[in-house]
Each structure stands twice: as structure tokens, then as C-alpha cells.
Scaffold this motif. Sequence first.
Motif, PDB file in Angstrom:
ATOM      1  N   ARG A 119      52.173 -15.039 -95.935  1.00 18.42           N
ATOM      2  CA  ARG A 119      52.010 -15.355 -97.393  1.00 18.42           C
ATOM      3  C   ARG A 119      51.510 -16.721 -97.579  1.00 18.42           C
ATOM      4  O   ARG A 119      50.975 -16.935 -98.727  1.00 18.42           O
ATOM      5  CB  ARG A 119      53.420 -15.174 -98.208  1.00 18.42           C
ATOM      6  N   VAL A 120      51.618 -17.549 -96.643  1.00 10.41           N
ATOM      7  CA  VAL A 120      51.381 -19.017 -96.835  1.00 10.41           C
ATOM      8  C   VAL A 120      50.598 -19.554 -95.735  1.00 10.41           C
ATOM      9  O   VAL A 120      50.431 -19.074 -94.502  1.00 10.41           O
ATOM     10  CB  VAL A 120      52.744 -20.043 -96.906  1.00 10.41           C
ATOM     11  N   SER A 121      49.701 -20.524 -96.382  1.00 12.58           N
ATOM     12  CA  SER A 121      48.698 -21.002 -95.333  1.00 12.58           C
ATOM     13  C   SER A 121      49.188 -22.428 -94.698  1.00 12.58           C
ATOM     14  O   SER A 121      50.582 -22.772 -95.199  1.00 12.58           O
ATOM     15  CB  SER A 121      47.322 -21.772 -95.981  1.00 12.58           C
ATOM     16  N   PHE A 122      48.637 -22.856 -93.719  1.00  7.92           N
ATOM     17  CA  PHE A 122      49.142 -24.391 -92.895  1.00  7.92           C
ATOM     18  C   PHE A 122      49.044 -25.434 -94.093  1.00  7.92           C
ATOM     19  O   PHE A 122      49.879 -26.189 -94.017  1.00  7.92           O
ATOM     20  CB  PHE A 122      48.294 -24.575 -91.992  1.00  7.92           C
ATOM     21  N   ARG A 123      48.123 -25.364 -94.819  1.00 11.34           N
ATOM     22  CA  ARG A 123      48.064 -26.187 -95.922  1.00 11.34           C
ATOM     23  C   ARG A 123      49.083 -26.291 -97.030  1.00 11.34           C
ATOM     24  O   ARG A 123      49.539 -27.211 -97.382  1.00 11.34           O
ATOM     25  CB  ARG A 123      46.638 -26.255 -96.867  1.00 11.34           C
ATOM     26  N   GLN A 124      49.517 -25.102 -97.430  1.00 10.00           N
ATOM     27  CA  GLN A 124      50.667 -25.219 -98.130  1.00 10.00           C
ATOM     28  C   GLN A 124      52.062 -25.387 -97.763  1.00 10.00           C
ATOM     29  O   GLN A 124      52.976 -25.826 -98.078  1.00 10.00           O
ATOM     30  CB  GLN A 124      50.851 -23.600 -98.510  1.00 10.00           C
ATOM     31  N   SER A 125      52.178 -25.107 -96.156  1.00 10.54           N
ATOM     32  CA  SER A 125      53.467 -25.264 -95.573  1.00 10.54           C
ATOM     33  C   SER A 125      52.964 -25.668 -94.286  1.00 10.54           C
ATOM     34  O   SER A 125      53.336 -24.793 -93.095  1.00 10.54           O
ATOM     35  CB  SER A 125      54.410 -24.098 -95.596  1.00 10.54           C
ATOM     36  N   PRO A 126      52.948 -27.121 -93.624  1.00  8.63           N
ATOM     37  CA  PRO A 126      52.407 -27.515 -92.537  1.00  8.63           C
ATOM     38  C   PRO A 126      53.285 -26.933 -91.385  1.00  8.63           C
ATOM     39  O   PRO A 126      54.674 -27.207 -91.480  1.00  8.63           O
ATOM     40  CB  PRO A 126      52.354 -29.054 -92.563  1.00  8.63           C
ATOM     41  N   SER A 127      53.208 -26.429 -90.320  1.00  4.05           N
ATOM     42  CA  SER A 127      53.987 -26.133 -89.291  1.00  4.05           C
ATOM     43  C   SER A 127      53.316 -25.565 -88.156  1.00  4.05           C
ATOM     44  O   SER A 127      52.379 -24.778 -88.021  1.00  4.05           O
ATOM     45  CB  SER A 127      54.783 -24.735 -89.776  1.00  4.05           C
ATOM     46  N   LEU A 128      53.860 -25.986 -87.012  1.00  2.99           N
ATOM     47  CA  LEU A 128      53.295 -25.424 -85.671  1.00  2.99           C
ATOM     48  C   LEU A 128      53.315 -24.023 -85.573  1.00  2.99           C
ATOM     49  O   LEU A 128      52.543 -23.305 -84.685  1.00  2.99           O
ATOM     50  CB  LEU A 128      54.286 -25.849 -84.628  1.00  2.99           C
ATOM     51  N   PHE A 129      54.315 -23.348 -85.986  1.00  3.17           N
ATOM     52  CA  PHE A 129      54.105 -21.643 -86.102  1.00  3.17           C
ATOM     53  C   PHE A 129      53.212 -21.225 -86.855  1.00  3.17           C
ATOM     54  O   PHE A 129      52.851 -19.690 -86.449  1.00  3.17           O
ATOM     55  CB  PHE A 129      55.520 -21.263 -86.824  1.00  3.17           C
ATOM     56  N   HIS A 130      52.367 -21.800 -87.403  1.00  4.62           N
ATOM     57  CA  HIS A 130      50.846 -21.164 -87.770  1.00  4.62           C
ATOM     58  C   HIS A 130      50.075 -21.018 -86.618  1.00  4.62           C
ATOM     59  O   HIS A 130      49.191 -20.035 -86.738  1.00  4.62           O
ATOM     60  CB  HIS A 130      50.313 -22.073 -88.968  1.00  4.62           C
ATOM     61  N   LEU A 131      50.150 -21.754 -85.590  1.00  2.17           N
ATOM     62  CA  LEU A 131      49.321 -21.537 -84.626  1.00  2.17           C
ATOM     63  C   LEU A 131      49.866 -20.414 -83.727  1.00  2.17           C
ATOM     64  O   LEU A 131      49.178 -19.470 -83.073  1.00  2.17           O
ATOM     65  CB  LEU A 131      49.446 -22.899 -83.623  1.00  2.17           C
ATOM     66  N   HIS A 132      51.208 -20.286 -83.390  1.00  4.12           N
ATOM     67  CA  HIS A 132      51.658 -19.140 -82.651  1.00  4.12           C
ATOM     68  C   HIS A 132      53.254 -19.118 -83.024  1.00  4.12           C
ATOM     69  O   HIS A 132      53.896 -20.060 -83.384  1.00  4.12           O
ATOM     70  CB  HIS A 132      51.705 -19.350 -81.025  1.00  4.12           C
ATOM     71  N   HIS A 133      53.540 -17.935 -83.365  1.00  5.18           N
ATOM     72  CA  HIS A 133      55.086 -17.705 -83.717  1.00  5.18           C
ATOM     73  C   HIS A 133      55.429 -16.353 -83.109  1.00  5.18           C
ATOM     74  O   HIS A 133      54.811 -15.549 -82.866  1.00  5.18           O
ATOM     75  CB  HIS A 133      55.248 -17.371 -85.250  1.00  5.18           C
ATOM     76  N   SER A 134      56.718 -16.697 -82.443  1.00  5.16           N
ATOM     77  CA  SER A 134      57.500 -15.534 -81.959  1.00  5.16           C
ATOM     78  C   SER A 134      59.134 -15.839 -81.893  1.00  5.16           C
ATOM     79  O   SER A 134      59.468 -17.059 -82.194  1.00  5.16           O
ATOM     80  CB  SER A 134      57.089 -14.748 -80.458  1.00  5.16           C
ATOM     81  N   ASP A 135      59.962 -14.984 -81.850  1.00  5.23           N
ATOM     82  CA  ASP A 135      61.440 -15.478 -81.647  1.00  5.23           C
ATOM     83  C   ASP A 135      61.508 -16.300 -80.705  1.00  5.23           C
ATOM     84  O   ASP A 135      62.433 -17.524 -80.761  1.00  5.23           O
ATOM     85  CB  ASP A 135      62.036 -14.313 -81.640  1.00  5.23           C
ATOM     86  N   ARG A 136      60.964 -15.830 -79.417  1.00  5.37           N
ATOM     87  CA  ARG A 136      61.016 -16.865 -78.386  1.00  5.37           C
ATOM     88  C   ARG A 136      60.572 -18.267 -78.383  1.00  5.37           C
ATOM     89  O   ARG A 136      61.104 -19.218 -78.060  1.00  5.37           O
ATOM     90  CB  ARG A 136      60.333 -16.222 -76.974  1.00  5.37           C
ATOM     91  N   ALA A 137      59.347 -18.384 -79.378  1.00  7.88           N
ATOM     92  CA  ALA A 137      58.605 -19.546 -79.353  1.00  7.88           C
ATOM     93  C   ALA A 137      59.535 -20.327 -80.547  1.00  7.88           C
ATOM     94  O   ALA A 137      59.849 -21.790 -80.223  1.00  7.88           O
ATOM     95  CB  ALA A 137      57.062 -19.424 -80.109  1.00  7.88           C
TER      96      ALA A 137
END
Length: 482
Positions: free
Chosen positions: A53-71
Motif C-alpha cells: 500500500r505504501v511506496s518508499f517515498r511515503q515510508s523509507p525502509s530497506l524492506f521495500h528492496l526485499h522483505h521476508s520474515d527471515r530478512a
Amino acid sequence: MDWFVAEESWLGRTLFQRSLAVVYLVAFVAAANQYRALLGQHGLTPVARYLDRVSFRQSPSLFHLHHSDRAFVAVCWAGAALALATVLGLTDVVPLAVAMAVWAVLWVLYLSIVNVGQTWYSFGWETLLLEAGFLAIFLGNDTTDPPLLTLLLLRWLLFRVEFGAGLIKMRGDQCWRYLTCLYYHHETQPMPGPFSWYFHHLPKPLHRVEVAANHVTQLVVPIGLFLPQPVAGTAAAVMIVTQLWLVVSGNFAWLNWLTIVLAFSVLPDSWLAQVLPGPAAHPSVGTPMAFAVLVGVLTAVVVVLSWWPVANLLSRQQKMNASFNRWHLVNTYGAFGSVTKTRYEIVVEGTSDPRPGPAAQWREYEFKGKPGNPARRPRQFAPYHLRLDWLMWFAALSPGYAEPWFGTFVQRLLEGDRHVSRLLLRDPFPDEPPRLVRAQLYRYRFTTWRERAETGDWWARELVGSFLPPVMLRGSDLAVGP
């Protein structure tokens, strides 16, 4: 560049950095322990769904690049490892650039967590940790003299924390102006501690003295932070004593501890040398020009961004806790602009009986921190943050706070989700999940001295009504029970 150096802040800088690293360590460990239940793939508010629902610009986070429970868990434990290394002093013996990089990575990792943490990370102490952590990048290490400008920025942050909290009280609930808020606050605060019962039963005149002293500490003493030593150090010492009083009287995650950590940076070395190893005077080692330029840029940025929190402090519609940018830099702070006079608690129960009739045997789920069993004494958890327990307190104030997650929480209980069960003190259905779950709303109050002596209970409670009627699983959805 003598003007650039804070000569009496070598020990203060070290104490601040090591203590801040401890707070980072607690924050990362808490995030790792609670992630899967709250934000994981099958969590109450999954990060993956939020990222859609959100973009990196709206909510900067490394998890926009890759996300998983392990990550996510890997990020948490990587942050914890770096924080532990800093606590042990490893950043003091590495080159300046490496030390700055470690602090920068800590900030980026925790920013990435907060910016996808949704309602679970909506507390003022999250932004406070991020702002303090960002300033720590520009404090240097033992290879450079303590930069005066960065230390002044830490004082500016401490000022906003205390003064903002003082103003929001004076503008908010009239009980702060009448000095009566502590007639209720120790009993109705989000998560009472082991001594809160005793604080609540202090004589009312002493409660009024507590409130008056709080106003002085938050509205008058902070001005002293910008005066020469020993006045600045004295102001910081008063704040430390006040915050320790709050630590003993309740559980506010790391808010009080982080405020104390900020105050450490103001204490002069001549004081700290009496209790810490190290000389009261430290020979100058110089300041690299590139580092001085970065500190100057940081100062300019903070000055510009300070317009928003200053405008907020001057506003009659002062916000209690707010961040004016996505990077959580130069925020506004405050706490308990209003005080609840009555304590309500949601008690969640389950039963293995197929029908919720009068004969059904309901068993309570016990939470780790929030009140439940009247006989159980409140425990001390701060600086560790029990996020579910805190949100349960808000949900009892208004069902709107529970809307994004409470239904899923009940569903996970009916499914016997082990990650959610680990957030609880006691799961009354360890072998097989219940058939039905309901939530009852109770009014809680501390027992009197006499009631405590007769029953041994810390709390007395009375049923107010139903918060959630008995529900069961029907397929993969919740349905009102038969």
C-alpha cells in the motif's frame, strides 16, 4: 578550532554512546522477539500487506528492496549485534569513519523497522530513539574531540522532550493545572509497575507535590541546559532524578531511560570522573576537517527542521508526539496531555465447550504486562516494550484502537498460533485451541490497604459488559458463536 570542542564532555560522550547502544540493543531484541506475531507473514498486521500500500517515498525502509520474515528477523539481530559491539566499546577503537558508519547502520536498520511497524511502532519513544541515534552518528569517537555543536543539538533534543511534555500537560487536562492528576495516574497508566500500587496510595498532598515538582522540572529546569556549567549539569541531574522516579512508578518502555541517556551527555567530566573510570581532563586529539564540516551541515539541517517543532510548541493545538518528516528527524514530543480517571481492561477468554451457554467454562488468557488476574502483582518490564499489552490498553479506551488488529488476534487464538501465544504470559489452551473466544470489559481499580490485607489482591474489578461476543472459526473467518 577550540570553539568546536567541548573539553569537559569526553566521559559524557562515552557514557551517552554506550547507554544509547544499550537502548538500541533492547529495541532490536524486542523487535526480533515480537515480529512474527505482530508483523510477520501470518501476523496481526503483516508487513508485506503494508508494503503493497505504501511506496518508499511515503515510508523509507530497506524492506521495500526485499522483505521476508527471515530478512526482517535478520535485520533485528544484525542491529542487536552492532549495538552490543558498541556497548562493549568496539566503536571507540576503530577509525572515525567506521564508527560513524556503525551508528549510521544502526539508525537505518531501526528506521526500516519503524517505518513498516504501523500501529505497533506509533509511540513517541520510537522517534526519540531514531532522532538521538541520528545525532550519535556525528559525535565521533576517541579519535576526535567531542564536537560542541552535536552536544548542543542533544541538549536541544532533551529540551524538546521535557518542555514539550510540560506544555502539553498545562494545555491539556485541567487536573495537571489543579495538581490532582496523580490521584488517578498511577492506577490508570498503561502498564503499572510493581510499586505503582504503593505510589497510588501515597497521601494526596504528596501527589500534589509530585505534580508541582514535575511542572518545575519540565517547564523551568530545561532552560538551564543552555547555560554554562555547572548550571547545565545541575539541570540534567534534576531531570535524571525525576526520570528515575518515573521508572520506579511505572512501565514506559525506554522513554524514561532514553531521556536519562540524553541527560548523561550534559553532565561535565569533572562530575563523571568521580564515578566512572577515566580522567577528568582529556588531552585534545584534534578534529578532522571533514568531520567538522559534516557536523556543521548537520547543525544547519537541524536548525531548519526545528521550525516545525517550535511552531508546534507555540501552537494552542500542540501535537503530543509527531514526526514532521519520513526520516523521524527533529520531532516534537510530549506525554499524557490527558489522564484517564477510570481504568478499563479487556479480559480475553476461551472455552472448549461447543456452545457459550451458562454452563460453559471460560478460561482467561493472561498477558505479560497488562493487568489481568487481580491477585497478580504488576511486574517491571521497561525498558523492554510489550507492544501487544500497550495496544490492549488503548483498545480498552476505545474500540477504534483495536479495529486494525483485534479480530485477527482472536482468530490466531482460535487457530492456536504459537507465535501469538508467546506474547502471552499464559495460554490456558496449550494442547488444543479453544472452540470459542470472547472478550469482556472490566473496570479495574487498585485495592485499598484493607482489601489487600484481607484478600492479598492488588486489583479489584467489576464486569462492565461485553467487548466482543463469543466467536468461533467458520472456515478461515470469524463468526459469532452458536
